[in-house]
Design a protein around this motif. Structure first.
Motif, PDB file in Angstrom:
ATOM      1  N   ALA A   1     -19.997  -5.885   2.601  1.00 58.68           N
ATOM      2  CA  ALA A   1     -18.656  -5.308   2.578  1.00 58.68           C
ATOM      3  C   ALA A   1     -17.932  -5.669   1.293  1.00 58.68           C
ATOM      4  CB  ALA A   1     -17.880  -5.796   3.795  1.00 58.68           C
ATOM      5  N   LYS A   2     -18.113  -6.925   0.849  1.00 59.15           N
ATOM      6  CA  LYS A   2     -17.481  -7.358  -0.389  1.00 59.15           C
ATOM      7  C   LYS A   2     -18.008  -6.576  -1.588  1.00 59.15           C
ATOM      8  CE  LYS A   2     -16.856 -11.406  -3.326  1.00 59.15           C
ATOM      9  NZ  LYS A   2     -17.192 -12.830  -3.522  1.00 59.15           N
ATOM     10  N   LYS A   3     -19.323  -6.382  -1.609  1.00 57.51           N
ATOM     11  CA  LYS A   3     -19.932  -5.644  -2.722  1.00 57.51           C
ATOM     12  C   LYS A   3     -19.418  -4.210  -2.779  1.00 57.51           C
ATOM     13  CE  LYS A   3     -24.465  -4.393  -4.563  1.00 57.51           C
ATOM     14  NZ  LYS A   3     -25.925  -4.479  -4.362  1.00 57.51           N
ATOM     15  N   HIS A   4     -19.380  -3.523  -1.646  1.00 55.60           N
ATOM     16  CA  HIS A   4     -18.904  -2.132  -1.610  1.00 55.60           C
ATOM     17  C   HIS A   4     -17.429  -2.055  -1.950  1.00 55.60           C
ATOM     18  CE1 HIS A   4     -22.427  -1.148   1.338  1.00 55.60           C
ATOM     19  NE2 HIS A   4     -22.827  -1.226   0.052  1.00 55.60           N
ATOM     20  N   LEU A   5     -16.678  -3.051  -1.484  1.00 52.29           N
ATOM     21  CA  LEU A   5     -15.252  -3.062  -1.772  1.00 52.29           C
ATOM     22  C   LEU A   5     -14.993  -3.221  -3.265  1.00 52.29           C
ATOM     23  CD1 LEU A   5     -12.403  -3.030  -0.651  1.00 52.29           C
ATOM     24  CD2 LEU A   5     -12.535  -5.521  -0.362  1.00 52.29           C
ATOM     25  N   THR A   6     -15.779  -4.057  -3.917  1.00 56.86           N
ATOM     26  CA  THR A   6     -15.634  -4.257  -5.366  1.00 56.86           C
ATOM     27  C   THR A   6     -15.927  -2.968  -6.126  1.00 56.86           C
ATOM     28  OG1 THR A   6     -16.311  -6.567  -5.127  1.00 56.86           O
ATOM     29  CG2 THR A   6     -16.429  -5.623  -7.326  1.00 56.86           C
ATOM     30  N   ILE A   7     -16.999  -2.270  -5.716  1.00 58.55           N
ATOM     31  CA  ILE A   7     -17.354  -0.999  -6.374  1.00 58.55           C
ATOM     32  C   ILE A   7     -16.252   0.020  -6.175  1.00 58.55           C
ATOM     33  CG2 ILE A   7     -18.999   0.922  -6.361  1.00 58.55           C
ATOM     34  CD1 ILE A   7     -21.177  -1.082  -5.624  1.00 58.55           C
ATOM     35  N   SER A   8     -15.734   0.085  -4.974  1.00 59.89           N
ATOM     36  CA  SER A   8     -14.668   1.055  -4.673  1.00 59.89           C
ATOM     37  C   SER A   8     -13.420   0.763  -5.482  1.00 59.89           C
ATOM     38  CB  SER A   8     -14.352   1.019  -3.170  1.00 59.89           C
ATOM     39  OG  SER A   8     -15.479   1.332  -2.407  1.00 59.89           O
ATOM     40  N   ILE A   9     -13.056  -0.514  -5.578  1.00 59.57           N
ATOM     41  CA  ILE A   9     -11.859  -0.874  -6.349  1.00 59.57           C
ATOM     42  C   ILE A   9     -12.057  -0.517  -7.820  1.00 59.57           C
ATOM     43  CG2 ILE A   9     -10.491  -2.844  -7.151  1.00 59.57           C
ATOM     44  CD1 ILE A   9     -11.004  -4.137  -4.418  1.00 59.57           C
ATOM     45  N   THR A  10     -13.252  -0.813  -8.354  1.00 59.89           N
ATOM     46  CA  THR A  10     -13.546  -0.474  -9.764  1.00 59.89           C
ATOM     47  C   THR A  10     -13.464   1.030  -9.978  1.00 59.89           C
ATOM     48  OG1 THR A  10     -15.013  -2.396  -9.916  1.00 59.89           O
ATOM     49  CG2 THR A  10     -15.245  -0.690 -11.602  1.00 59.89           C
ATOM     50  N   ALA A  11     -14.057   1.816  -9.060  1.00 55.25           N
ATOM     51  CA  ALA A  11     -14.015   3.269  -9.194  1.00 55.25           C
ATOM     52  C   ALA A  11     -12.588   3.782  -9.142  1.00 55.25           C
ATOM     53  CB  ALA A  11     -14.870   3.913  -8.108  1.00 55.25           C
ATOM     54  N   LEU A  12     -11.792   3.227  -8.244  1.00 57.37           N
ATOM     55  CA  LEU A  12     -10.401   3.674  -8.128  1.00 57.37           C
ATOM     56  C   LEU A  12      -9.621   3.324  -9.395  1.00 57.37           C
ATOM     57  CD1 LEU A  12      -9.661   2.739  -4.385  1.00 57.37           C
ATOM     58  CD2 LEU A  12      -9.904   5.026  -5.372  1.00 57.37           C
ATOM     59  N   LYS A  13      -9.883   2.127  -9.926  1.00 58.63           N
ATOM     60  CA  LYS A  13      -9.187   1.743 -11.149  1.00 58.63           C
ATOM     61  C   LYS A  13      -9.557   2.687 -12.291  1.00 58.63           C
ATOM     62  CE  LYS A  13      -8.468  -3.191 -10.263  1.00 58.63           C
ATOM     63  NZ  LYS A  13      -8.785  -4.568 -10.716  1.00 58.63           N
ATOM     64  N   ARG A  14     -10.855   2.985 -12.426  1.00 60.09           N
ATOM     65  CA  ARG A  14     -11.301   3.875 -13.514  1.00 60.09           C
ATOM     66  C   ARG A  14     -10.799   5.295 -13.296  1.00 60.09           C
ATOM     67  NH1 ARG A  14     -17.506   1.880 -14.972  1.00 60.09           N
ATOM     68  NH2 ARG A  14     -16.911  -0.255 -15.613  1.00 60.09           N
ATOM     69  N   LEU A  15     -10.736   5.678 -12.016  1.00 64.42           N
ATOM     70  CA  LEU A  15     -10.195   7.002 -11.743  1.00 64.42           C
ATOM     71  C   LEU A  15      -8.733   7.071 -12.155  1.00 64.42           C
ATOM     72  CD1 LEU A  15     -10.600   9.813 -10.541  1.00 64.42           C
ATOM     73  CD2 LEU A  15     -10.039   8.850  -8.298  1.00 64.42           C
ATOM     74  N   GLN A  16      -8.000   6.007 -11.822  1.00 68.02           N
ATOM     75  CA  GLN A  16      -6.592   5.948 -12.218  1.00 68.02           C
ATOM     76  C   GLN A  16      -6.465   5.970 -13.740  1.00 68.02           C
ATOM     77  OE1 GLN A  16      -4.588   2.457 -10.875  1.00 68.02           O
ATOM     78  NE2 GLN A  16      -2.555   3.136 -11.542  1.00 68.02           N
ATOM     79  N   MET A  17      -7.368   5.222 -14.433  1.00 69.72           N
ATOM     80  CA  MET A  17      -7.348   5.202 -15.894  1.00 69.72           C
ATOM     81  C   MET A  17      -7.667   6.590 -16.453  1.00 69.72           C
ATOM     82  SD  MET A  17      -9.342   1.592 -16.473  1.00 69.72           S
ATOM     83  CE  MET A  17      -9.539   1.885 -18.218  1.00 69.72           C
ATOM     84  N   LEU A  18      -8.625   7.288 -15.843  1.00 70.08           N
ATOM     85  CA  LEU A  18      -8.998   8.621 -16.302  1.00 70.08           C
ATOM     86  C   LEU A  18      -7.835   9.594 -16.169  1.00 70.08           C
ATOM     87  CD1 LEU A  18     -11.066  10.695 -17.290  1.00 70.08           C
ATOM     88  CD2 LEU A  18     -11.885  10.921 -14.942  1.00 70.08           C
ATOM     89  N   VAL A  19      -7.173   9.552 -15.023  1.00 71.17           N
ATOM     90  CA  VAL A  19      -6.050  10.468 -14.809  1.00 71.17           C
ATOM     91  C   VAL A  19      -4.932  10.174 -15.798  1.00 71.17           C
ATOM     92  CG1 VAL A  19      -4.268  11.168 -13.158  1.00 71.17           C
ATOM     93  CG2 VAL A  19      -6.621  10.795 -12.371  1.00 71.17           C
ATOM     94  N   THR A  20      -4.641   8.889 -15.960  1.00 70.03           N
ATOM     95  CA  THR A  20      -3.558   8.503 -16.888  1.00 70.03           C
ATOM     96  C   THR A  20      -3.928   8.895 -18.327  1.00 70.03           C
ATOM     97  OG1 THR A  20      -3.027   6.634 -15.459  1.00 70.03           O
ATOM     98  CG2 THR A  20      -2.188   6.573 -17.722  1.00 70.03           C
ATOM     99  N   ALA A  21      -5.187   8.601 -18.735  1.00 68.64           N
ATOM    100  CA  ALA A  21      -5.607   8.918 -20.098  1.00 68.64           C
ATOM    101  C   ALA A  21      -5.613  10.414 -20.352  1.00 68.64           C
ATOM    102  CB  ALA A  21      -6.989   8.334 -20.352  1.00 68.64           C
ATOM    103  N   LEU A  22      -6.007  11.169 -19.340  1.00 72.39           N
ATOM    104  CA  LEU A  22      -6.033  12.626 -19.495  1.00 72.39           C
ATOM    105  C   LEU A  22      -4.627  13.176 -19.669  1.00 72.39           C
ATOM    106  CD1 LEU A  22      -7.715  15.193 -19.565  1.00 72.39           C
ATOM    107  CD2 LEU A  22      -7.590  15.286 -17.063  1.00 72.39           C
ATOM    108  N   ASP A  23      -3.673  12.631 -18.898  1.00 75.64           N
ATOM    109  CA  ASP A  23      -2.286  13.082 -19.049  1.00 75.64           C
ATOM    110  C   ASP A  23      -1.755  12.742 -20.429  1.00 75.64           C
ATOM    111  OD1 ASP A  23      -2.349  14.037 -16.484  1.00 75.64           O
ATOM    112  OD2 ASP A  23      -1.472  12.230 -15.580  1.00 75.64           O
ATOM    113  N   GLN A  24      -2.037  11.516 -20.891  1.00 77.41           N
ATOM    114  CA  GLN A  24      -1.588  11.124 -22.224  1.00 77.41           C
ATOM    115  C   GLN A  24      -2.279  11.960 -23.301  1.00 77.41           C
ATOM    116  OE1 GLN A  24      -2.308   6.951 -22.590  1.00 77.41           O
ATOM    117  NE2 GLN A  24      -0.782   6.368 -21.048  1.00 77.41           N
TER     118      GLN A  24
END
Length: 840
Positions: free
Chosen positions: A148-171
């Motif tokens: 569960a910890k491993k999957h949670l870490t991957i999910s958090i990383t993906a969400l962070k990168r997704l957030q970074m992608l959306v923000t970078a694309l807007d900028q």
């Protein structure tokens, strides 16, 4: 008593051996048990080992031959050991017999102990299995928490990168809209890297929409940048927005090589459109005479690029080099069309424009080669080679250049027919025309190599070969003196020698020329270059010149042979010193040969001349004998003396004119001996008295060694015998040859008697020079030996090769004839013929 005791001991030993063997077969344990017993008991004695090998044991005790000397002592020790072992075995057997009643009980107790041991092992295994199950139940929850910890870490990383992608694309969209291309390039690079992370998540609707949005934005951004370049490109005023467009190129670099190539092609098309309007819209400007203006146009464009546009486009794009490549392709197409339309193309215009083109190509290659040295960050650091990118358009028309060079060579060859021979003090020993010819070849080769090394260069090679053949056959052979019935002059001898030297020089230089041509021409034409035929032409010049020398010297010593025919050979009453014609011959040959030896630089060709001269002289002298008939026995004796003097003179030919004479070569001595032996054989046959007739017939068969009646009659004619005498001798000869059926039909000696000089002077090349080998020195080294072998093959079988009795019989009869002659001394001189000449 002693023998009976030994017998009893032997019986006991045999019984012990049988018992030990039976015991070993009965008491045999498994290998594992044997190993355990050995480990527990710690057996040190090899005799106690389970795998005891008596042969190995004996080899250890007796390792070498020296140990065999003490074999008796060792045998006694073994016997003592055997007795001890026998006693121990007996004792153990008695103990085992006494305790036989307790054996089964002990075995039963051992089996019971083993069963208990197995039960305990089984219980231990069950407890271990229970412990493992208990551990798994305890750690099951921990493992689930870890996953569960491993999957949670991957999910958090993906969400962070997704957030970074959306923000970078807007900028990114904001910066692109504001045309802040420097920041745009940085954000675009980040967006593309983040997008590559989500390639495996495209099955998610939101991710797929976001990826599609990134691709759409890239296309819009590319279109926007191209519009910026288009709107700001007004002739050469692109430098007015240098910073903006330079930053836009950074964005193009991030987008990839395809987008960068599209922009580079757009730029080149814009630049080359101006060229097309100028040089394709007006036929006068597009003419061949204005080729230099095409190259000047590109130089101006490249200069403008360096001053105004170089700061816009990144250095690693090498846009100026790419533009030059595109320009060269267009110019080549235009020149091909121009040359096709030009019906009055002259060589001067063609070569002028071709030279301009080659220089322009070299300038471009040098320019961009120097530029690449300072591009350490470039992915492709190899400069483009501009050689032949434009000049190949001229290659189909270089035939005009080859024709012009062919015409020039034709004029040169025509002028060589009247060339003068160098003076006596001249440093060169060859005709100056040959040096001029090869110098012209070298210069033409270098010039043509600059223009093309393909088909036009191969055509030039064929042209070189053609004029080499013409020079050999028409100039050199054409300069040889005409065949006239007069003595050859010193100038004519010198000219012939210079022609031989020139042919030798041309032979060697032609090989060097062939190598140079092969090194220069393109690979596909190398195998086609072959100058063997041309080299053979120069060898033919040497052979023809040698024949001309021999023919000229023959005419010079012709008076000596004429004087020989005028002597009264049938009326001589004694044998004296050598005749006057011999002195005249020696003086004439000496004056000619000394000059020839001096003027021919290659000693091998001089040796060839000497070899062929001897062959020629022998045939000519033999044929001159017919003109001297009738020849008496005394006349034949005098001729043998003269022939000896001639032989001595001929042997001195290779060293005539030398300050320090050396012995003649052995091969030449062999040629002279073989040739003169023919003359001596004929004269010794003529010397034989015809009375008794059987003696003459017998000597003819031994000396001439054939059964040809016609040849026999020639000897009789030379002797001057009358018809009735000849008839009697012919009948005896016909009877004698029936006893010698193995004789050949005709002797080569007599065939020389009827030969004419044309057989020598018109002989093929192979009779004078060894056929062309792979290397020139080998050819010349083989010439004298080959000539010697040919002379050897012409020499008849001497009577010395016959049976011993026949040779002995002839020697005795011939010596009687010589001794019976009235030998006289003339003017206090020595005997007319030396003792060596009496030998056969």
């Amino acid at each position: 008593m002693k023998s009976s005791t030994d017998t009893i001991e032997n019986i006991e030993n045999d019984e012990n051996d049988e018992f030990q063997e039976d015991f070993h077969n009965i008491v045999k344990f498994p290998p594992e048990l044997e190993a355990s017993i050995s480990q527990i008991l710690q057996i040190n004695d090899p005799l106690d080992s389970n795998d005891f090998n008596p042969i190995e044991y004996l080899n250890q005790m007796l390792p070498n031959e020296q140990a065999l000397a003490s074999v008796d002592v060792t045998a006694k020790k073994l016997q003592v050991k055997m007795r001890q072992l026998s006693g121990e075995i007996k004792e153990l057997s008695r103990i085992q017999t006494d305790s036989g009643q307790r054996g089964p009980e002990e075995v039963a107790e051992a089996k019971k102990a083993i069963e208990e041991l197995f039960d305990r092992i089984r219980q231990i295994k069950e407890k271990a299995s229970q412990s493992e199950t208990m551990v798994q139940e305890i750690t099951q929850d921990i493992k689930s928490l870890d996953y569960a910890k491993k999957h949670l870490t991957i999910s958090i990383t993906a969400l962070k990168r997704l957030q970074m992608l959306v923000t970078a694309l807007d900028q990114l969209k904001v910066m692109a809209q504001m045309k802040q291309y420097k920041e745009t390039s940085q954000l675009l690079q980040a967006v593309l890297q983040l997008s590559s992370y989500f390639k495996t998540y495209k099955s998610i609707k939101r991710i797929a929409e976001l990826s599609s949005s990134v691709n759409t934005f890239q296309n819009d951004l590319k279109k926007q940048i191209f519009e910026d370049f288009e709107s700001r490109y007004i002739i050469y005023e692109i430098h007015s927005q240098t910073t903006l467009l330079a930053n836009a190129c950074l964005v193009i670099d991030i987008m990839g090589l395809d987008v960068r190539s599209q922009l580079m092609k757009w730029y080149c098309e814009k630049q080359l459109n101006d060229y097309k309007k100028i040089f394709r819209g007006n036929e006068e400007i597009a003419s061949l005479e204005n080729t230099s203006r095409r190259y000047a146009w590109l130089k101006r464009v490249l200069k403008n690029y360096d001053e105004k546009h170089a700061s816009v486009f990144p250095t690693n794009w090498r846009l100026n080099e790419f533009l030059s490549i595109q320009f060269c392709e267009i110019v080549r197409e235009d020149l091909v069309k121009t040359l096709v339309k030009n019906n009055e193309l002259d060589v001067k215009t063609l070569l002028k424009n071709l030279q301009l083109t080659i220089e322009f190509e070299n300038q471009l290659t040098k320019r961009f080669s120097n530029t690449v040295k300072y591009r350490s960050s470039s992915a492709d650091n190899t400069p483009h080679n501009f050689n032949k990118t434009i000049s190949t358009a001229f290659e189909p028309y270089l035939g005009l250049y080859i024709e012009a060079e062919d015409s020039t060579l034709s004029g040169m060859i025509n002028s060589y027919h009247t060339e003068t021979v160098p003076d006596e003090d001249a440093s060169s020993s060859v005709l100056q025309s040959s040096i001029d010819l090869f110098y012209f070849y070298r210069e033409t080769l270098a010039n043509c190599a600059k223009l093309s090394t393909r088909q036009p260069f191969y055509d030039l090679c064929n042209m070189f070969a053609k004029w080499l053949r013409v020079y050999a056959s028409e100039v050199l052979i054409g300069r040889l003196p005409k065949e006239e019935r007069r003595a050859i002059t010193r100038d004519e001898l010198k000219l012939i020698c210079f022609i031989i030297n020139t042919a030798d020089y041309c032979y060697v230089t032609t090989s060097q020329l062939e190598d140079k041509l092969k090194d220069t021409i393109d690979e596909e034409y190398k195998e086609k270059i072959n100058f063997d035929e041309e080299r053979n032409h120069f060898l033919n010049v040497v052979a023809t010149s040698v024949r001309a020398l021999i023919r000229g010297i023959e005419l010079s010593y012709e008076p000596a042979l004429v004087a020989m025919t005028k002597l009264p050979w049938s009326n001589l009453d004694s044998v004296g010193d050598q005749s006057e014609y011999v002195t005249l011959f020696n003086r004439t040959v000496l004056s000619c040969v000394v000059g020839v030896h001096k003027d021919i630089t290659n000693n091998r060709y001089f040796r060839t001349f000497c070899d062929k001269f001897v062959e020629s002289f022998v045939i000519k002298f033999i044929n001159n004998l017919i003109k001297c008939k009738p020849i008496s026995e005394i006349g034949a004796e005098q001729m043998l003396l003269d022939v000896h003097a001639l032989k001595t003179s001929l042997l001195e030919m290779p060293t005539m004119g030398m300050e320090n004479p050396i012995p003649p070569p052995p091969t030449f001595i062999k040629i002279v001996n073989k040739g003169i032996s023919k003359v001596e054989t004929i004269l010794k046959t003529v010397l034989t008295p015809h009375d008794p007739p059987e003696g003459l017939v017998e000597n003819y068969i031994l000396l001439i060694a054939d059964k040809n009646i016609s040849n026999f009659q020639k000897i009789l004619d030379i002797k001057g015998l009358k018809k009735n005498e000849q008839q009697q001798l012919t009948e005896i000869f016909q009877q004698k040859i029936l006893e010698h059926l193995t004789l050949p039909e005709s002797s080569s000696i007599m065939s020389s008697l009827t030969s004419s000089m044309t057989s020598i002077t018109s002989a093929p090349l192979s009779q004078f020079i060894t056929p062309l080998p792979t290397s020139f020195p080998t050819l010349l080294n083989n010439v004298p030996l080959a000539a010697a072998e040919r002379i050897t093959s012409m020499t008849p079988s001497s009577f010395a090769d016959r049976s011993g009795s026949a040779a002995t019989k002839f020697n005795e009869s011939f010596k009687k004839v010589l001794n019976s002659r009235n030998w006289r001394k003339k003017d206090g001189g020595s005997d007319g013929i030396k003792k060596e000449d009496n030998k056969v």
